[in-house]
Design a protein around this motif. Sequence first.
Motif, PDB file in Angstrom:
ATOM      1  N   LEU A 194      -2.383  -1.896   0.774  1.00 25.93           N
ATOM      2  CA  LEU A 194      -1.693  -0.636   0.489  1.00 25.93           C
ATOM      3  C   LEU A 194      -2.428   0.547   1.118  1.00 25.93           C
ATOM      4  O   LEU A 194      -1.815   1.411   1.754  1.00 25.93           O
ATOM      5  CB  LEU A 194      -1.566  -0.430  -1.016  1.00 25.93           C
ATOM      6  N   ALA A 195      -3.758   0.605   0.923  1.00 23.99           N
ATOM      7  CA  ALA A 195      -4.542   1.737   1.430  1.00 23.99           C
ATOM      8  C   ALA A 195      -4.766   1.657   2.933  1.00 23.99           C
ATOM      9  O   ALA A 195      -4.783   2.688   3.620  1.00 23.99           O
ATOM     10  CB  ALA A 195      -5.884   1.801   0.704  1.00 23.99           C
ATOM     11  N   GLY A 196      -4.935   0.442   3.441  1.00 23.90           N
ATOM     12  CA  GLY A 196      -5.285   0.290   4.849  1.00 23.90           C
ATOM     13  C   GLY A 196      -4.104   0.228   5.795  1.00 23.90           C
ATOM     14  O   GLY A 196      -4.248   0.511   6.990  1.00 23.90           O
ATOM     15  N   PHE A 197      -2.927  -0.150   5.281  1.00 24.75           N
ATOM     16  CA  PHE A 197      -1.776  -0.309   6.173  1.00 24.75           C
ATOM     17  C   PHE A 197      -0.546   0.468   5.700  1.00 24.75           C
ATOM     18  O   PHE A 197       0.002   1.297   6.425  1.00 24.75           O
ATOM     19  CB  PHE A 197      -1.417  -1.798   6.294  1.00 24.75           C
ATOM     20  N   VAL A 198      -0.123   0.229   4.460  1.00 23.86           N
ATOM     21  CA  VAL A 198       1.114   0.847   3.967  1.00 23.86           C
ATOM     22  C   VAL A 198       0.984   2.365   3.888  1.00 23.86           C
ATOM     23  O   VAL A 198       1.969   3.095   4.078  1.00 23.86           O
ATOM     24  CB  VAL A 198       1.495   0.260   2.592  1.00 23.86           C
ATOM     25  N   SER A 199      -0.225   2.870   3.627  1.00 28.40           N
ATOM     26  CA  SER A 199      -0.419   4.316   3.480  1.00 28.40           C
ATOM     27  C   SER A 199      -0.017   5.095   4.723  1.00 28.40           C
ATOM     28  O   SER A 199       0.311   6.281   4.644  1.00 28.40           O
ATOM     29  CB  SER A 199      -1.875   4.615   3.124  1.00 28.40           C
ATOM     30  N   PHE A 200      -0.032   4.447   5.870  1.00 33.10           N
ATOM     31  CA  PHE A 200       0.346   5.136   7.113  1.00 33.10           C
ATOM     32  C   PHE A 200       1.801   5.594   7.062  1.00 33.10           C
ATOM     33  O   PHE A 200       2.192   6.564   7.708  1.00 33.10           O
ATOM     34  CB  PHE A 200       0.127   4.210   8.312  1.00 33.10           C
ATOM     35  N   TYR A 201       2.620   4.902   6.276  1.00 33.73           N
ATOM     36  CA  TYR A 201       4.047   5.198   6.201  1.00 33.73           C
ATOM     37  C   TYR A 201       4.394   6.086   5.003  1.00 33.73           C
ATOM     38  O   TYR A 201       5.569   6.290   4.699  1.00 33.73           O
ATOM     39  CB  TYR A 201       4.842   3.894   6.132  1.00 33.73           C
ATOM     40  N   ALA A 202       3.385   6.602   4.315  1.00 30.00           N
ATOM     41  CA  ALA A 202       3.621   7.475   3.166  1.00 30.00           C
ATOM     42  C   ALA A 202       4.218   8.803   3.620  1.00 30.00           C
ATOM     43  O   ALA A 202       4.070   9.219   4.778  1.00 30.00           O
ATOM     44  CB  ALA A 202       2.321   7.717   2.410  1.00 30.00           C
ATOM     45  N   SER A 203       4.887   9.469   2.695  1.00 27.18           N
ATOM     46  CA  SER A 203       5.498  10.766   3.013  1.00 27.18           C
ATOM     47  C   SER A 203       4.420  11.791   3.350  1.00 27.18           C
ATOM     48  O   SER A 203       3.385  11.874   2.684  1.00 27.18           O
ATOM     49  CB  SER A 203       6.309  11.262   1.819  1.00 27.18           C
TER      50      SER A 203
END
Length: 352
Positions: free
Chosen positions: A257-266
Amino acid sequence: MHVPDGFINAPVSAAAGVVAAGAVAVSLRGARRELDERTAPLAGLVAAFIFAVQMLNFPVAAGTSGHLLGGALAAILVGPYTGVLCVSVVLLMQGVLFADGGLTALGVNITDMAITTTVVAYLVFRGLVKVLPRGRRSITVASFAAALLSVPAAAVVFTLIYAIGGTADVSLGKVATAMVGVHVLIGIGEAVITALTVGAVVAVRPDLVYGARGLTAPLKLKVGGELVDAPAAPAAPVAARSHRKIWITGLITSLVLAGFVSFYASANPDGLEKVAHDHGIDSKAKAHASSDSPLADYGVKDVTDARLSGGLAGVIGVGVTVVAGSAVFWALRRRRTGDAASTGITADRTTV
């Protein structure tokens, strides 16, 4: 809802710091009663998971985003006292390493995001599970409602603190309306994340969920047309049941979540940032004391690729948080064990 430096004046910030320090001291004592062979391994992981999910800002309205506060999740999973400590560890790591939330406002942030959310959520949760049918579904429903209410409660507390010590001359009525309105929407996202997470853990390891202890309904069998309690199957001792699988799964999830998915956060400003900008609260905001930190703004200094920089910062943040949190909670657990042993020795000597 991280309050930066300059929003709240020095006297009120100091007073909030005293309140926060007192609450943390009380929580340290209370956590020693909550932390056992089930919750101690999970507590540091909960802190790391909250850190990771807070990086995932989700859109809630035009030009506004929100993120998990985490108080409800922590309180239900590991207990209210330990929950306050979990969120406080996250806020400390964010303020010192990532320049997120002012250092002079740390007491305000702990009071608002750790204490308020945890206390409100746990009170709502305990009240609901007493009236709802005993079972796992009720735990999930109560988790949803508790998380939903905890976020606007934090918005109200921030507004009260700002009414006392705000540094800009603004319309408090408009600020209160805007803060509560947007944070009700953010609360829905908080509720969904909390309910899904608690429900997932309850489904596989209900013994690890502090708020679920003693709340699951016994299995019923139909005998002679009547429902009777099924005989309890022999269970392995709690201490003998391994936490390794769920701990590793949780850690990997947090890292992804922190290392990959966070890049797509608003990328939109969160609720407080948006309200502060629209109503002039940020007119006297100050630069963060850690603005030159190598990890400031959730990026690694001198790493030019934005995806890689943010991902590395997230992974470092999860790692630091899980280590710091685990160290605190294991120390408290060892202290509790030592106190129990000492009490036992004293009792034996008295008997003799």
